[in-house]
Design a protein around this motif. Structure first.
Motif, PDB file in Angstrom:
ATOM      1  N   ALA A 190      45.706  44.551  94.883  1.00 51.46           N
ATOM      2  CA  ALA A 190      46.194  43.209  95.190  1.00 51.46           C
ATOM      3  C   ALA A 190      47.691  43.080  94.984  1.00 51.46           C
ATOM      4  CB  ALA A 190      45.465  42.190  94.320  1.00 51.46           C
ATOM      5  N   VAL A 191      48.330  42.388  95.926  1.00 53.00           N
ATOM      6  CA  VAL A 191      49.751  42.060  95.838  1.00 53.00           C
ATOM      7  C   VAL A 191      49.895  40.578  96.159  1.00 53.00           C
ATOM      8  CG1 VAL A 191      52.061  42.499  96.719  1.00 53.00           C
ATOM      9  CG2 VAL A 191      50.409  44.372  96.611  1.00 53.00           C
ATOM     10  N   THR A 192      50.517  39.829  95.255  1.00 54.48           N
ATOM     11  CA  THR A 192      50.745  38.409  95.497  1.00 54.48           C
ATOM     12  C   THR A 192      52.041  38.238  96.274  1.00 54.48           C
ATOM     13  OG1 THR A 192      49.596  37.809  93.457  1.00 54.48           O
ATOM     14  CG2 THR A 192      51.047  36.150  94.439  1.00 54.48           C
ATOM     15  N   LEU A 193      51.969  37.551  97.404  1.00 57.27           N
ATOM     16  CA  LEU A 193      53.114  37.382  98.289  1.00 57.27           C
ATOM     17  C   LEU A 193      53.890  36.113  97.931  1.00 57.27           C
ATOM     18  CD1 LEU A 193      51.470  38.399 101.689  1.00 57.27           C
ATOM     19  CD2 LEU A 193      52.504  39.831  99.917  1.00 57.27           C
ATOM     20  N   PRO A 194      55.132  36.000  98.412  1.00 55.03           N
ATOM     21  CA  PRO A 194      55.957  34.832  98.060  1.00 55.03           C
ATOM     22  C   PRO A 194      55.340  33.489  98.411  1.00 55.03           C
ATOM     23  CG  PRO A 194      57.327  36.566  98.984  1.00 55.03           C
ATOM     24  CD  PRO A 194      55.904  37.012  99.156  1.00 55.03           C
ATOM     25  N   ASP A 195      54.485  33.453  99.460  1.00 51.30           N
ATOM     26  CA  ASP A 195      53.879  32.176  99.828  1.00 51.30           C
ATOM     27  C   ASP A 195      52.642  31.854  98.995  1.00 51.30           C
ATOM     28  OD1 ASP A 195      51.986  33.931 100.800  1.00 51.30           O
ATOM     29  OD2 ASP A 195      52.215  33.377 102.911  1.00 51.30           O
ATOM     30  N   GLY A 196      52.348  32.715  98.003  1.00 50.95           N
ATOM     31  CA  GLY A 196      51.209  32.480  97.124  1.00 50.95           C
ATOM     32  C   GLY A 196      49.919  33.127  97.584  1.00 50.95           C
ATOM     33  N   SER A 197      49.893  33.652  98.798  1.00 47.93           N
ATOM     34  CA  SER A 197      48.691  34.329  99.285  1.00 47.93           C
ATOM     35  C   SER A 197      48.609  35.727  98.674  1.00 47.93           C
ATOM     36  CB  SER A 197      48.704  34.417 100.815  1.00 47.93           C
ATOM     37  OG  SER A 197      49.785  35.220 101.262  1.00 47.93           O
ATOM     38  N   VAL A 198      47.443  36.345  98.796  1.00 50.25           N
ATOM     39  CA  VAL A 198      47.221  37.683  98.237  1.00 50.25           C
ATOM     40  C   VAL A 198      46.862  38.638  99.367  1.00 50.25           C
ATOM     41  CG1 VAL A 198      45.810  39.081  96.685  1.00 50.25           C
ATOM     42  CG2 VAL A 198      46.482  36.764  96.017  1.00 50.25           C
ATOM     43  N   ALA A 199      47.505  39.809  99.356  1.00 53.97           N
ATOM     44  CA  ALA A 199      47.187  40.866 100.317  1.00 53.97           C
ATOM     45  C   ALA A 199      46.776  42.103  99.535  1.00 53.97           C
ATOM     46  CB  ALA A 199      48.394  41.162 101.204  1.00 53.97           C
ATOM     47  N   TYR A 200      46.142  43.063 100.211  1.00 53.07           N
ATOM     48  CA  TYR A 200      45.614  44.241  99.521  1.00 53.07           C
ATOM     49  C   TYR A 200      46.180  45.523 100.127  1.00 53.07           C
ATOM     50  CZ  TYR A 200      42.566  40.904  97.334  1.00 53.07           C
ATOM     51  OH  TYR A 200      42.106  39.832  96.615  1.00 53.07           O
ATOM     52  N   ALA A 201      46.974  46.217  99.322  1.00 55.86           N
ATOM     53  CA  ALA A 201      47.584  47.476  99.739  1.00 55.86           C
ATOM     54  C   ALA A 201      46.548  48.597  99.652  1.00 55.86           C
ATOM     55  CB  ALA A 201      48.786  47.803  98.857  1.00 55.86           C
ATOM     56  N   PRO A 202      46.745  49.699 100.413  1.00 52.35           N
ATOM     57  CA  PRO A 202      45.751  50.775 100.408  1.00 52.35           C
ATOM     58  C   PRO A 202      45.703  51.559  99.114  1.00 52.35           C
ATOM     59  CG  PRO A 202      47.658  51.381 101.712  1.00 52.35           C
ATOM     60  CD  PRO A 202      47.806  49.933 101.383  1.00 52.35           C
ATOM     61  N   HIS A 278      66.000  50.243 113.551  1.00 56.59           N
ATOM     62  CA  HIS A 278      65.659  49.282 112.504  1.00 56.59           C
ATOM     63  C   HIS A 278      64.299  49.639 111.919  1.00 56.59           C
ATOM     64  CE1 HIS A 278      65.836  45.576 110.225  1.00 56.59           C
ATOM     65  NE2 HIS A 278      64.686  45.169 110.734  1.00 56.59           N
ATOM     66  N   VAL A 279      64.086  49.259 110.657  1.00 55.72           N
ATOM     67  CA  VAL A 279      62.794  49.458 110.014  1.00 55.72           C
ATOM     68  C   VAL A 279      62.540  48.291 109.079  1.00 55.72           C
ATOM     69  CG1 VAL A 279      63.818  50.850 108.155  1.00 55.72           C
ATOM     70  CG2 VAL A 279      61.369  51.046 108.632  1.00 55.72           C
ATOM     71  N   ALA A 280      61.298  47.843 109.016  1.00 55.64           N
ATOM     72  CA  ALA A 280      60.887  46.761 108.125  1.00 55.64           C
ATOM     73  C   ALA A 280      59.578  47.162 107.464  1.00 55.64           C
ATOM     74  CB  ALA A 280      60.726  45.453 108.898  1.00 55.64           C
ATOM     75  N   MET A 281      59.234  46.503 106.379  1.00 60.07           N
ATOM     76  CA  MET A 281      57.998  46.810 105.651  1.00 60.07           C
ATOM     77  C   MET A 281      56.991  45.685 105.833  1.00 60.07           C
ATOM     78  SD  MET A 281      57.370  47.446 101.550  1.00 60.07           S
ATOM     79  CE  MET A 281      58.473  48.855 101.468  1.00 60.07           C
ATOM     80  N   TYR A 282      55.776  46.052 106.213  1.00 63.22           N
ATOM     81  CA  TYR A 282      54.699  45.071 106.298  1.00 63.22           C
ATOM     82  C   TYR A 282      54.198  44.768 104.887  1.00 63.22           C
ATOM     83  CZ  TYR A 282      50.319  42.852 107.734  1.00 63.22           C
ATOM     84  OH  TYR A 282      49.293  41.961 107.914  1.00 63.22           O
ATOM     85  N   ILE A 283      54.026  43.487 104.574  1.00 59.21           N
ATOM     86  CA  ILE A 283      53.586  43.113 103.222  1.00 59.21           C
ATOM     87  C   ILE A 283      52.200  42.468 103.225  1.00 59.21           C
ATOM     88  CG2 ILE A 283      55.922  42.892 102.336  1.00 59.21           C
ATOM     89  CD1 ILE A 283      55.646  39.840 102.646  1.00 59.21           C
ATOM     90  N   GLY A 284      51.632  42.292 104.420  1.00 56.08           N
ATOM     91  CA  GLY A 284      50.311  41.688 104.498  1.00 56.08           C
ATOM     92  C   GLY A 284      50.349  40.289 105.066  1.00 56.08           C
ATOM     93  N   ASN A 285      49.198  39.816 105.521  1.00 54.34           N
ATOM     94  CA  ASN A 285      49.057  38.451 106.028  1.00 54.34           C
ATOM     95  C   ASN A 285      50.082  38.120 107.110  1.00 54.34           C
ATOM     96  OD1 ASN A 285      47.034  38.352 104.139  1.00 54.34           O
ATOM     97  ND2 ASN A 285      48.147  37.101 102.675  1.00 54.34           N
ATOM     98  N   ASP A 286      50.291  39.099 108.025  1.00 52.19           N
ATOM     99  CA  ASP A 286      51.180  38.938 109.185  1.00 52.19           C
ATOM    100  C   ASP A 286      52.626  38.636 108.795  1.00 52.19           C
ATOM    101  OD1 ASP A 286      49.124  39.407 110.999  1.00 52.19           O
ATOM    102  OD2 ASP A 286      48.500  37.302 110.998  1.00 52.19           O
TER     103      ASP A 286
END
Length: 316
Positions: A190-202, A278-286
């Motif tokens: 689990a990773v808590t994102l800045p908007d308060g939602s939670v995403a799950y890294a592999p 360019h490169v960016a990192m996906y953090i979850g929840n689009d």
């Protein structure tokens, strides 16, 4: 032209030996994903049966049965995850071979055009002397293509061989590893994102990279920057993954070589979106986090100022 055919024969041999890379209709990736659907049905059926039994059965035996069912569910989830990664690796390897085969065929066509353009002069000593260096150059380029494909496939093979080397699923009630939190389905960290939602890294490394990246929000953009004093896009993702113990190449267009390709519907936190420059990192929840002016979170996208999109990649 017999001499010319002999000169280009090594390239033709490489084309034949490499194959097309095109998977058959009943390819392993399709079969693995079909099996994944079956595993999902097994998990659902098992969970429903366990719940029904627990409603009527109390005591130590009931608890043991529930624990066994939970272990089975977690094991099947692990097998499912590995299967999905294997399917992706199969498709990635197929794409690598298909690309290399196409590049080899283009080299053969290029050499034949060069030979044809020389016309009758090709049959003279001077013409042969001129065409030999061209043939050598084309064959060397072909060998480089095959060598690069072999290196990429070796990386895919190592990744596949590492799958399945998991620690035994933790027993119910055991203490979790520090700084990790399993998803409700047991599929990640689990990773808590800045908007308060939670995403799950592999895995924990990907989660650590995401957390490191998010900790740098507000850092200004600096051309060539690789530290928290200022980042450019690839310096930012390289720094974030370095905090997780993973070393990425320095340039954006090279960071796709440090991982395996994934599709947009397979994205998980820590995956990289790579463009030509360019490169960016996906953090979850689009959502993405990327070096801009300053580092910040943005919606998921595949366009970037007209640059060619290379795809999504999961660092190894």
């Amino acid at each position: 032209m017999i001499t010319v055919d002999i000169l280009i024969a090594p390239l033709r041999i490489l084309v034949t030996a490499l194959g097309t890379g095109v998977l058959p209709a009943e390819n392993p990736a399709t079969m693995i994903r079909s099996a994944s659907t079956d595993l999902d049905e097994v998990r659902r059926t098992s969970a429903a049966a366990t719940s029904a039994v627990q409603n009527e059965w109390r005591g130590i035996g009931s608890g043991g049965a529930a624990a066994a069912a939970d272990r089975t569910a977690r094991t099947s989830t692990t097998v499912d995850d590995d299967g999905q990664q294997i399917a992706t690796l199969v498709e990635t390897a197929s794409a690598r071979i298909e690309l290399a085969a196409r590049q080899l065929r283009e080299l053969v066509d290029s050499f034949e055009r060069a030979a044809t353009a020389m016309g009758p002069a090709l049959s003279t000593p001077a013409g042969l002397a001129a065409i030999v260096p061209v043939a050598v150059d084309h064959v060397q380029r072909g060998l480089s293509i095959v060598s690069r494909a072999q290196t990429d496939l070796a990386d895919d093979t190592r990744t596949m061989s590492e799958l399945g080397r998991h620690e035994a699923p933790a027993e119910a009630g055991s203490q979790p590893v520090a700084n990790t939190a399993s998803s409700p389905t047991g599929k990640g960290v689990a990773v808590t994102l800045p908007d308060g939602s939670v995403a799950y890294a592999p895995n924990e490394r990907a989660a650590a990279a995401v957390r490191a990246a998010l900790s740098q929000q507000g850092v200004p953009y600096v051309w060539g920057g690789t530290t928290p004093d200022g980042f450019d896009c690839s310096g930012f993702t390289q720094w974030a993954y370095r905090q997780a113990g993973v070393e990425l190449p320095r340039l954006a267009q090279e960071q796709d070589t440090a991982g395996m390709a994934v599709t947009q519907d397979q994205l998980m936190p820590g995956d990289l979106a790579v463009w030509d420059g360019h490169v960016a990192m996906y953090i979850g929840n689009d959502q993405l986090v990327e070096a801009g002016d300053p580092v910040g979170v943005s919606p998921l996208r595949t366009t970037n100022a007209g640059q060619g999109f290379q795809g999504f990649f999961r660092p190894k």
